[in-house]
Design a protein around this motif. Structure first.
Motif, mmCIF file in Angstrom:
data_model
loop_
_atom_site.group_PDB
_atom_site.id
_atom_site.type_symbol
_atom_site.label_atom_id
_atom_site.label_comp_id
_atom_site.label_asym_id
_atom_site.label_seq_id
_atom_site.Cartn_x
_atom_site.Cartn_y
_atom_site.Cartn_z
ATOM 1 N N ALA A 365 0.826 -1.204 0.000
ATOM 2 C CA ALA A 365 0.000 0.000 0.000
ATOM 3 C C ALA A 365 0.861 1.255 0.000
ATOM 4 N N GLN A 366 1.974 1.235 0.749
ATOM 5 C CA GLN A 366 2.890 2.379 0.764
ATOM 6 C C GLN A 366 3.539 2.563 -0.600
ATOM 7 N N LEU A 367 3.888 1.456 -1.232
ATOM 8 C CA LEU A 367 4.496 1.508 -2.561
ATOM 9 C C LEU A 367 3.530 2.148 -3.563
ATOM 10 N N VAL A 368 2.251 1.731 -3.523
ATOM 11 C CA VAL A 368 1.252 2.299 -4.434
ATOM 12 C C VAL A 368 1.126 3.802 -4.215
ATOM 13 N N GLY A 369 1.020 4.235 -2.975
ATOM 14 C CA GLY A 369 0.856 5.654 -2.681
ATOM 15 C C GLY A 369 2.015 6.492 -3.162
ATOM 16 N N ASP A 370 3.247 6.020 -2.916
ATOM 17 C CA ASP A 370 4.413 6.794 -3.348
ATOM 18 C C ASP A 370 4.547 6.834 -4.878
ATOM 19 N N LEU A 371 4.225 5.718 -5.538
ATOM 20 C CA LEU A 371 4.252 5.716 -7.005
ATOM 21 C C LEU A 371 3.249 6.717 -7.569
ATOM 22 N N ASN A 372 2.052 6.728 -7.016
ATOM 23 C CA ASN A 372 1.031 7.651 -7.488
ATOM 24 C C ASN A 372 1.458 9.104 -7.280
ATOM 25 N N ALA A 373 2.058 9.382 -6.115
ATOM 26 C CA ALA A 373 2.472 10.761 -5.824
ATOM 27 C C ALA A 373 3.528 11.238 -6.817
ATOM 28 N N VAL A 374 4.496 10.377 -7.147
ATOM 29 C CA VAL A 374 5.545 10.746 -8.104
ATOM 30 C C VAL A 374 4.955 11.012 -9.486
ATOM 31 N N LEU A 375 4.060 10.136 -9.959
ATOM 32 C CA LEU A 375 3.471 10.305 -11.288
ATOM 33 C C LEU A 375 2.532 11.502 -11.339
ATOM 34 N N HIS A 376 1.828 11.765 -10.256
ATOM 35 C CA HIS A 376 0.921 12.912 -10.236
ATOM 36 C C HIS A 376 1.704 14.216 -10.358
ATOM 37 N N ARG A 377 2.907 14.250 -9.795
ATOM 38 C CA ARG A 377 3.740 15.445 -9.882
ATOM 39 C C ARG A 377 4.422 15.570 -11.254
ATOM 40 N N SER A 378 4.824 14.459 -11.851
ATOM 41 C CA SER A 378 5.676 14.513 -13.031
ATOM 42 C C SER A 378 4.918 14.474 -14.358
ATOM 43 N N LEU A 379 3.728 13.851 -14.383
ATOM 44 C CA LEU A 379 3.022 13.706 -15.661
ATOM 45 C C LEU A 379 2.135 14.912 -15.941
ATOM 46 N N PRO A 380 2.040 15.342 -17.224
ATOM 47 C CA PRO A 380 1.120 16.430 -17.575
ATOM 48 C C PRO A 380 -0.327 15.952 -17.502
ATOM 49 N N VAL A 381 -1.231 16.914 -17.521
ATOM 50 C CA VAL A 381 -2.662 16.582 -17.468
ATOM 51 C C VAL A 381 -3.017 15.726 -18.673
ATOM 52 N N GLY A 382 -3.792 14.684 -18.439
ATOM 53 C CA GLY A 382 -4.187 13.778 -19.513
ATOM 54 C C GLY A 382 -3.290 12.575 -19.647
ATOM 55 N N ARG A 383 -2.173 12.567 -18.943
ATOM 56 C CA ARG A 383 -1.269 11.415 -18.966
ATOM 57 C C ARG A 383 -1.368 10.676 -17.647
ATOM 58 N N PHE A 384 -1.388 9.365 -17.706
ATOM 59 C CA PHE A 384 -1.462 8.556 -16.492
ATOM 60 C C PHE A 384 -0.913 7.173 -16.800
ATOM 61 N N VAL A 385 -0.808 6.362 -15.767
ATOM 62 C CA VAL A 385 -0.246 5.020 -15.903
ATOM 63 C C VAL A 385 -1.176 4.028 -15.221
ATOM 64 N N GLY A 386 -1.765 3.114 -16.004
ATOM 65 C CA GLY A 386 -2.514 2.006 -15.425
ATOM 66 C C GLY A 386 -1.533 0.972 -14.921
ATOM 67 N N ALA A 387 -1.887 0.280 -13.825
ATOM 68 C CA ALA A 387 -0.922 -0.663 -13.260
ATOM 69 C C ALA A 387 -1.625 -1.753 -12.468
ATOM 70 N N ALA A 388 -0.953 -2.902 -12.437
ATOM 71 C CA ALA A 388 -1.326 -3.995 -11.545
ATOM 72 C C ALA A 388 -0.081 -4.334 -10.740
ATOM 73 N N LEU A 389 -0.193 -4.279 -9.390
ATOM 74 C CA LEU A 389 0.932 -4.584 -8.508
ATOM 75 C C LEU A 389 0.575 -5.768 -7.635
ATOM 76 N N VAL A 390 1.558 -6.650 -7.471
ATOM 77 C CA VAL A 390 1.359 -7.864 -6.675
ATOM 78 C C VAL A 390 2.551 -8.029 -5.746
ATOM 79 N N CYS A 391 2.263 -8.456 -4.518
ATOM 80 C CA CYS A 391 3.313 -8.819 -3.562
ATOM 81 C C CYS A 391 3.049 -10.242 -3.095
ATOM 82 N N LEU A 392 3.967 -11.141 -3.430
ATOM 83 C CA LEU A 392 3.847 -12.543 -3.049
ATOM 84 C C LEU A 392 4.714 -12.781 -1.822
#
Length: 529
Positions: A365-392
């Motif tokens: 959950a911490q990994l997801v939050g930090d990834l989202n924060a970095v992309l929200h700051r760096s990507l222009p409006v209209g750009r985003f990243v879909g993702a599936a994350l798994v921890c085994l």
């Protein structure tokens, strides 16, 4: 005037006679035959009438005042242009010397007065036929001349000595000459010298670049205009035989514009190739730099099976994995907006964050939050990243899953069928500044021999030329039909066969994780306890 080749067509006839009785008799004969009559009383009057009215035929008396028929015939013949008008002498002079003198003066026939109507009518029919034949030939020549004059290529005819006999206006303009200015020149004067000039008897062979008599052969030479200007010239020569003598027809074409266009195209092609090479080098450098940021060693874990099939040189899909110090296996399949280099750049900011947090053994959950924060700051409006994350988990018996903006994650049972699905219930990374609830993960217990399956929407949306999509059903049938370690390769083959050469419209990627403990999990466990 006569307007067709029919011998019975009406002719305009100039009757030249100083005797009114003879003029009246000829008028009666000609009217009976359906012809029109013009009268002249002597040779001087005949020349004026002929110039003013251009009759089809002349009936000429010999003995007249001011100018006799012999002189009038000579002058009429010298003044005729391409249009032939028969001159028939009708005279009481009947000696051989008179007849010969009349014909030598330019007459076409000689009738001795008095003339019977039957003979006169037969002569008129003969002359009408000859006039019809002459006019058909003249019309044909005029038509051919008009065609030659209308051709945009230059046309010249020349004999075996290389003397130009005729040239159309296009050829004259091509060599900067007045119409008719090429006639009488040697055809080699049209060609810029290249060493020793060839013998004129071999001229056609030199121009055509092949043995004399070969038709349709085109040769490129340097033409030379009257002012000395040299230009690229294309020449084709055809050999004809008229009256047993060779005649050559040359088709000339100024190819200056074509050569200029070819040079421009070659320069353009060179520039494009250089630009392509530079782009290729730059893209290869970018690919190497991007590839160096991915931990390739971690992807060699035997539990990881994946494929990334880009629609272009760069992929907007990203597959990464890393193992934490406690033995947990983190894996992510990311799909950036679009494809190509721009999409590939969009996912690059997640790499250092992903590896750093996994190395610190942070929760998913911490990994997801930090990834989202970095992309929200760096990507222009209209750009985003879909993702599936798994921890085994280290023992391979529990999985944490987060899905946002990509197809569902599935758990494949030991029988190859889908046992459990985890739909995309979060927005993609980078869209909003996700709160804590946007980072919640799902948990499930897994069994040895099962697999976690992640894939981008480019896989199921791959469409062939028949507008048939690959689809989820076909994907799940393929997974069920193959063993765990052969599913990725089977998917690659199936996608290639489905597209059948059609271009993929989106990047295609898939990631399968075997549910098994890490190879050194038990050693780590013993060390921890």
């Amino acid at each position: 005037m006569m307007t067709d080749a029919n011998p019975s067509s009406s002719l305009t006839v100039l009757v030249v006679d100083d005797a009114a009785t003879n003029r009246n008799l000829m008028a009666a004969f000609l009217a009976r035959l359906g012809h029109e009559v013009i009268f002249a009383v002597d040779g001087v009057d005949a020349l004026e009438c002929f110039a003013a009215q251009r009759p089809d035929m002349v009936l000429m008396d010999l003995m007249m005042p001011r100018m006799d028929g012999f002189e009038a015939t000579r002058q009429l013949r010298s003044r005729q242009d391409m249009a032939w008008a028969p001159i028939i002498i009708m005279s009481a002079l009947n000696t051989d010397a008179d007849i010969v003198a009349g014909l030598d003066a330019g007459a076409d026939d000689y009738l001795v007065k008095p003339v019977s109507f039957a003979v006169f009518a037969a002569k008129m029919r003969t002359m009408a036929r000859l006039l019809g034949m002459e006019r058909r030939q003249r019309e044909l020549l005029e038509r051919m001349q008009a065609i030659s004059n209308g051709v945009i290529d230059g046309l010249v005819t020349f004999d075996e000595r290389g003397i130009i006999r005729s040239a159309n206006p296009a050829a004259s303009r091509m060599f900067a000459c007045a119409d008719g200015g090429l006639n009488g020149l040697r055809v080699t004067e049209l060609v810029a010298p290249r060493g020793e000039r060839p013998p004129y008897r071999l001229l056609a062979r030199d121009l055509a670049g092949s043995p004399v008599g070969a038709d349709g052969v085109v040769h490129q030479l340097d033409g030379q205009r009257a002012d000395g200007t040299v230009f690229p010239l294309e020449v084709g020569v055809t050999e004809l035989h008229l009256d047993g003598q060779p005649l050559y027809i040359g088709v000339l074409r100024d190819i200056s514009e074509r050569i200029s266009q070819q040079a421009a195209m070659a320069d353009h092609a060179y520039r494009l190739q250089r630009y392509h090479d530079e782009q290729h080098r730059e893209q290869e450098l970018a690919r190497q730099i991007m590839g160096s940021q991915i931990d390739a060693e971690a992807l060699r874990d035997p539990r990881i099976h994946f494929t990334v099939m880009p629609a272009r040189r760069f992929s907007g899909d990203l597959v990464v994995a890393a193992r934490s110090p406690s033995g947990r296996l983190f894996a992510m399949l990311a799909d950036a907006t679009g494809h190509g280099l721009t999409a590939a750049i969009s996912v690059q900011p997640v790499l250092p964050v992903f590896y750093t947090l996994v190395a610190r053994d942070e929760p998913l959950a911490q990994l997801v939050g930090d990834l989202n924060a970095v992309l929200h700051r760096s990507l222009p409006v209209g750009r985003f990243v879909g993702a599936a994350l798994v921890c085994l988990s280290g023992d391979g018996r529990e999985a944490e899953i987060w899905v946002g903006g990509v197809p569902e994650v599935a758990v494949i049972g030991t029988d190859g069928r889908v046992r459990q699905r985890f739909p995309s219930d979060h927005v993609p990374l980078g869209v909003v500044n996700t709160a804590a609830e946007g980072c919640q993960v799902a948990r499930c217990a897994v069994l040895p021999g099962e697999q976690l399956v992640m894939y981008s929407d480019g896989v199921v949306e791959a469409t062939n030329d028949e507008a048939d999509s690959f689809g989820v059903a076909r994907l799940e049938q393929l997974l069920a039909a193959h063993p765990a370690d052969g599913r990725i390769e089977a998917l690659r083959i199936a996608l290639a066969e489905h597209l059948a050469g059609a271009s993929a419209h989106d990047d295609m990627s898939a990631l399968l994780l075997d549910c098994a403990p890490s190879s050194d999990f038990f050693g780590l466990w013993d060390a921890m306890i």
